[in-house]
Design an enzyme around this catalytic site. Structure first.
Site, PDB file in Angstrom:
ATOM      1  N   GLN D 115       0.847  -1.191   0.000  1.00  0.00           N
ATOM      2  CA  GLN D 115       0.000   0.000   0.000  1.00  0.00           C
ATOM      3  C   GLN D 115       0.884   1.243   0.000  1.00  0.00           C
ATOM      4  OE1 GLN D 115      -2.266   0.007   3.676  1.00  0.00           O
ATOM      5  NE2 GLN D 115      -1.847   2.137   3.968  1.00  0.00           N
ATOM      6  N   SER D 118       0.860   6.590   2.969  1.00  0.00           N
ATOM      7  CA  SER D 118       1.535   7.591   3.811  1.00  0.00           C
ATOM      8  C   SER D 118       2.747   8.190   3.115  1.00  0.00           C
ATOM      9  CB  SER D 118       2.015   6.938   5.111  1.00  0.00           C
ATOM     10  OG  SER D 118       0.929   6.549   5.896  1.00  0.00           O
ATOM     11  N   SER D 150       4.946  -1.651   4.162  1.00  0.00           N
ATOM     12  CA  SER D 150       5.452  -2.982   4.472  1.00  0.00           C
ATOM     13  C   SER D 150       5.331  -3.869   3.244  1.00  0.00           C
ATOM     14  CB  SER D 150       4.714  -3.580   5.670  1.00  0.00           C
ATOM     15  OG  SER D 150       3.332  -3.446   5.509  1.00  0.00           O
ATOM     16  N   GLU D 233      -9.624  -2.462   6.491  1.00  0.00           N
ATOM     17  CA  GLU D 233      -8.442  -2.798   7.272  1.00  0.00           C
ATOM     18  C   GLU D 233      -8.868  -3.306   8.640  1.00  0.00           C
ATOM     19  OE1 GLU D 233      -5.864   0.524   7.995  1.00  0.00           O
ATOM     20  OE2 GLU D 233      -4.101  -0.762   8.129  1.00  0.00           O
ATOM     21  N   GLU D 366      -3.844   9.674  19.068  1.00  0.00           N
ATOM     22  CA  GLU D 366      -4.496  10.986  19.049  1.00  0.00           C
ATOM     23  C   GLU D 366      -5.616  11.001  18.002  1.00  0.00           C
ATOM     24  OE1 GLU D 366      -1.198  10.514  19.048  1.00  0.00           O
ATOM     25  OE2 GLU D 366      -0.534  11.456  20.907  1.00  0.00           O
TER      26      GLU D 366
END
Lengths: 391, 397, 391, 397
Positions: D115, D118, D150, D233, D366
């Site tokens: 994937q 990010s 990953s 996910e 958070e």
């Protein structure tokens, strides 16, 4: 609500959902905040007529009493549903003494005339009861019993003092553990009998009263002899712990709802305070605490019914989790409301005092953790321990 | 500044007061009047206004001598007066006559002072307050509701922050006044707390009238004046340190020592953690005090408030957990006004309940963490919904 | 830096501020992050030339060694200033073994040729040392000594194993506690002597190495006999605990500065992450932890010098506070940096590993709290206990 | 939907696969191909695409039979493929041919997926990502840098989220693609973690070319497509519960049991707290699973991630505190790529270090608390600095 096992853990039946709605409506009609405040400053601290209706009309005071004992033969899940809703409004009445402790004790005792005579009026809500049993961390400790029983023919008399008995000041019947010639037994005492002195106490939580009981040759009737008293009392304490946990969940949910609504509506700096992360994240933590408390309490409720877990372990998991969750949620409710949350006029303080009180009843969270450690950690195997790098 | 000569002068003056007005014999007010006249009420104030014009750090020299001789702690008798009103009046009252007229009876505690800042709709967001002051000739007409006012029912004078311009951004439309609490437009109602007591009050202002002469600072400059007041609230902590193990933690430690039957290792570790936190905070105050003599004060004021408030709660939670079922009783919930500010030190359960307010009053812990983050660490402020907007257009509720 | 008491607690002298600047500059020049990384993957793990300059040129390795012993006669405050600055950069070198433990032990020992011979080169930075003493929770425990000393005339030999000795792999001198015929004594062993086997270990914190020591009839010289060994070792452990605390403060301050800068500069959602309350309030808590740690460490530093507090208590307060503070601040540093904070390339991990390592050295926070409880709670009076309302 | 007939059909199919392709004898890929062809990879997918078109809840019926017979847990072998790519491809790939061409080798684990979401500048703020995709005829040209990927070095295909319109508000200018990891414009570099290992990778895209046919969903609709991926996910957690005391807590409990010499009452209470938290979370998952069969799923997905991550850290911190000086050693910091996703379960200290990432990866704690507050409790969102602005005008850094 036939005599049945609840089939799937965590899944309420349609009947149970209807029961919840009914109890919630009853509590809203009979114990809104103003009523609670009025009753907590009156005597005997609750509306005896409403209590009778809870028992006789709604039939929710002895839901898990078997049919052959004059109950409706429901399950502990049914009883839990009712107690949770009563807890949500801090319903003033002897839920703890009568529903959580006395009725379960009577149900567990062997059949007999004393039990029959007592159980009916308690389930009907025409009489109330308190249980004067020395618990140590929520478990029965015969060595801690402070009352002596003396026999004269078929009659018994009790002498001794039991301090701080919840719901005892207004109770009609007192179930008292006392040490007799053959060991500890459980007795029933008419609270108005001679030789019974009751000293009402000023309690932190005015909606959950206590009294100190002094017996001086008070007439008593044997309810459970030394052969079964320990089992009977132990059962009552486990059921009581679990119902207390459920009650804590009901009150916690009420506080979370209340505080979320406040955080949405209260504006400071031109925006709802719930839009600030400090407030939002605290509410998120309250949600997590509540979810955990609910899961632990419900697990215990179902486990006591279906035997899927050690009752003592399930009860301790529930109490250790729910006592801390309710106390934390109640404290955070005050904090997030700011100054208003600290006033006498606002409802948060009533729940906070209940939370602190409940946390101290039937064993503290630390004491329940100690019991869990005995049951879980002391029996664990070290075989699968992870390797430790040694450099 | 902080010369040995000044120090001797303060000490001499204090010894003279003690000699001529033995505090164990004369009435408190007479003794405090003598202190004021000798310039010992606030040694850094000008002469004639209760001071000697010397360094503030020398206050501890005076206090030491006066209190060793049995003199009262005047801050405890008139806390808002000594802690907040006096420095504000000294800096912002419009004439020396007014300063003296206010300060001397304040110092003697003949006149108690209170503070009219917070409102039901303006807590953390103090600058959003709504109480209005409208000019009417030489006077101002004040309307609104204030809350969390301690000592209002005993106070002769009040510090008031009111909105004089609703069209200005919120910090810009405020003006600061001194209000006569005996004005017929001022009504005080006790506000009952969860302890049962009424330590605070609500104050309703209905066409209360304030002479313009009693305005402190310029019109629209109230926020800046209020900052003087609030900054001084903290510095009133005093120049002398506290001994190890004193304060709230002493309640827990002495309760622990008195009840060996309730000891467990887990509770012992928890109490030790609390003791350590109290000790670390005490040492931080000591360090701050030492630093103040060689440089500016550090961030310890806000740290102290934040830590102290949370620690108080944890200390009393510990005590309640220690006591278990014994702790869930009370003495008396009958409503009563507080006659003295230290009345709240009742039985343990009352202290326990009272501590819940510590993280709210005088700046919530959330606001204090903002202050530490922004003013001490220099982090950027939050996004603002109200920046630059006229106050009347900012949503409230 | 004449031999003197530091007059006012918490107030550094002008000389001490200059010392701080000098050490900071030295560390920046000789141990920036790239140098630290290069050295931690090399042998012996530090720059021996730079170490010698620290000792000989800057003179900061034995700052509190009295003049009559060949030192500069400064105070522990002086030494603390230097250690704090070395800690801020994770200065690679045997600060723990040599400065925090060995030199204080030698200073405390009675005068004699062994001490004189050892002390000079350590202070000069031409040799380094490690201390192989069994501590239990940061205090000396003679019963835990695992090395035996045998005497043959004036000569001693040692046999036994000491596990995980910090800074031992590269040390020239080993100070070893060993049990001889008259009790436990402290010996000096040349690390290169026959009968000394050193097994370097892979450490969590690569900047603070350890080795296991095995002695097989290794030649040793007596440094402190049974009459004073306990006092000497105890002194070294107290001073070591305090200097370790100061080092923790230096590193914590570095991390707070680093994280504040990151939070100001890192943008997400179009704004600096430091403007979010979740980040800001965590940083505020880090600040409070750091302030407390600094106060506790400095208090101990001054108290050891001026006798204003029980050294063992002051040291335990410092270690209990600083170990937890540094570990928490280091963990929060990683969290607030997000993914980058977890990478090998970023410096946060180096500090985190140091924090975890330091927390385990010379007693855990829990162990120090237990000692504090003995010293403080067990001697407290219950006389002024608050009244408890009894209803 | 969830009829007994469907359940029998699934069970029959699974038994047939096991009978004809004994997983203890045939190669894994062959076994998984048989599963795909029998519709058991994702039973709720359409027939022909690895499913049987039955209720998703029946997956546990198939998995039970297949794994009882010794079959592999395919999710563990191709986690992004099974957990995220498959549902996204099924819903958004543009032709059934493409779906089948991607899904079957995905199911067999012949093709590993990764994937590319990010970026160094887009972590919590994923929608702020900067990797650009520019149209060039029938292709898109992609440039940028991705991180926290990953399996990138073993993957054949990647899910990519890229910016196709920098002038649009940030959520509106994204498009979703499938990228060939063998494209010469794709470069993978291992990213070393504090454990010493390289579990993740950085992926550099330098004029990587993607056929328009490999776009998933419409241009500018990438955020919505990505939500499919991210929602799935979580739901890959599976339908079967875990036993009491399993998971990370087992490491602490078994270490505790193996080291009675290190026990203290304070550590025991701490471990019991952790055990309780793990148990309460396990029961919450059970409750969520029960609720899902009679109503919508509760908030337990985000609760589970939040609690699990913080608990992991606390569990390993406990283990390290238990071990004390014994724990501050390591085995080997030599950099090495991860060959299998469960390689990180090395010695305790490695698990301890690895746990620090738990509160960051897959949504920081958070962000999760924001989600619980806003999506579950319905609290208002934070003020936005980037709302409605063209992406290119939003400050980044």
């Amino acid at each position: 609500m036939a005599d049945q096992q609840d089939a799937r853990p965590f899944v309420f039946t349609e009947e149970q959902r209807e029961l919840r709605t009914a109890v919630r409506k009853f509590a809203a009609d009979n114990a809104d905040e103003q009523a609670v405040r009025r009753l907590m400053e009156s005597d005997p601290g609750f509306d005896t007529k409403a209590w009778t209706r809870l028992g006789s009309e709604l039939g929710v005071l002895g839901l898990s009493v078997p049919e052959e004992q004059g109950g409706v033969g429901g399950t502990l899940v049914d009883q839990a549903v009712a107690v949770e809703e009563l807890g949500a409004t801090l319903y003033p009445g002897p839920v703890f003494g009568t529903v959580a402790l006395a009725i379960p004790a009577l149900v567990a005792a062997s059949d007999g005339p004393v039990r029959s005579e007592l159980l009916g009026p308690l389930v009907e809500g025409t009489r109330t009861a308190a249980v004067a049993v020395a618990d140590r961390a929520g478990a029965f400790d015969p060595a801690a019993v402070t009352v002596q029983a003396a026999r004269a023919g078929d009659d018994w008399t009790l002498s001794g003092t039991v301090e701080r008995v919840v719901d005892a000041a207004a109770a009609d019947d007192l179930l008292v553990a006392a040490t007799g010639p053959d060991g500890v037994a459980l007795f029933a005492v008419d609270a108005t009998a001679g030789g019974v002195e009751r000293t009402p106490l000023t309690t932190l939580d005015l909606t959950r009263r206590q009294a100190t009981l002094r017996f001086a040759d008070a007439p008593a009737r044997l309810l459970a002899g030394p052969d079964e008293a320990e089992r009977v009392i132990g059962h009552a304490l486990v059921v009581g712990s679990v119902l207390l946990a459920v009650e804590q969940v009901g009150a916690s949910q009420h506080l979370l709802d209340l505080t979320v609504e406040y955080a949405k509506g209260r504006l400071q700096f031109g925006r709802p305070i719930g839009s600030f992360q400090a407030v939002k994240h605290r509410l998120a933590d309250m949600l997590v605490d509540l979810e955990h408390a609910r899961s632990a309490a419900y697990h215990a409720v179902w486990a006591l019914g279906d035997g899927s877990d050690d009752p003592a372990l399930a009860a301790s998991i529930a109490q250790a989790t729910c006592s801390e969750a309710f106390a934390r949620i109640a404290a955070d409710t005050i904090q997030l409301h700011g100054g208003i949350g600290f006033t006498w006029e606002y409802q948060a303080q009533l729940y906070y005092k209940r939370a602190i009180t409940d946390a101290a009843l039937l064993g503290s969270a630390e004491q329940h953790r100690a019991r869990i450690a005995r049951l879980v950690l002391d029996t664990a195997s070290g075989e699968a321990a992870p390797a430790v790098a040694t450099g | 500044m902080n010369t040995a000569a000044d120090s001797s002068r303060v000490a001499d003056a204090a010894r003279k007061v003690v000699q001529e007005h033995d505090p164990t014999r004369v009435p408190t007010r007479e003794f405090l009047a003598a202190c004021f006249d000798a310039g010992l009420s606030w040694v850094h104030f000008p002469e004639g206004l209760g001071g000697l014009g010397v360094s503030r750090g020398l206050q501890s020299v005076a206090d030491g001598i006066l209190q060793d001789a049995g003199g009262p702690v005047p801050f405890a008798l008139n806390p808002i007066g000594y802690g907040m009103a006096a420095p504000t009046l000294r800096e912002h009252a419009r004439t020396d006559e007014l300063k003296r007229a206010w300060l001397r009876p304040l110092a003697t505690t003949e006149n108690i002072w209170c503070q009219l800042f917070s409102e039901p709709g303006a807590g953390s967001d103090l600058a959003g307050l709504a109480t209005s002051a409208v000019r009417d000739g030489d006077e101002w007409v004040v309307n609104g509701q204030k809350v969390w006012t301690s000592l209002a029912h005993r106070a002769r004078w009040a510090l008031l922050l009111a909105r004089t311009d609703p069209d200005a951004p919120k910090h810009k439309g405020l003006t600061y006044f001194v209000v006569d609490m005996q004005d017929p437009g001022v009504e005080t109602r006790p506000l009952r707390q969860m302890t049962g007591q009424a330590e605070f009050n609500e104050v309703y202002l209905n066409d209360a009238r304030v002479p313009d002469a009693h305005r402190l600072g310029e019109v629209g400059d109230g926020w800046r004046v209020a900052m003087t007041t609030l900054m001084n609230e903290r510095s009133s902590i005093g120049a002398s340190g506290s001994r190890r193990g004193t304060g709230t933690i002493a309640d827990a430690v002495s309760l622990w020592a008195s009840r060996p039957d309730l000891h467990t290792p887990v509770l012992e570790d928890r109490l030790t953690r609390l003791w350590l936190r109290a000790e670390a905070q005490r040492l931080t105050s000591e360090r701050s005090r030492a630093a103040a003599t060689v440089g500016g004060p550090g961030p310890e004021g806000s740290v102290g408030k934040l830590v102290g408030a949370e620690l108080n709660q944890q200390v009393y939670e510990f005590c309640m957990d220690l006591l278990g079922p014994e702790g869930i009783l009370y003495d008396d919930y009958t409503m009563r006004d507080m006659e003295r500010t230290d009345d709240w030190r009742g039985p343990l359960q009352q202290r326990f309940l009272r501590s819940r307010a510590n993280t709210i009053e005088g700046g919530t812990s959330e606001v204090l963490r903002n202050i530490l983050g922004e003013r001490v660490l220099g982090l950027p402020g939050d996004l603002r919904a109200d920046a630059g907007k006229p106050w009347k257009e900012i949503p409230r509720g």
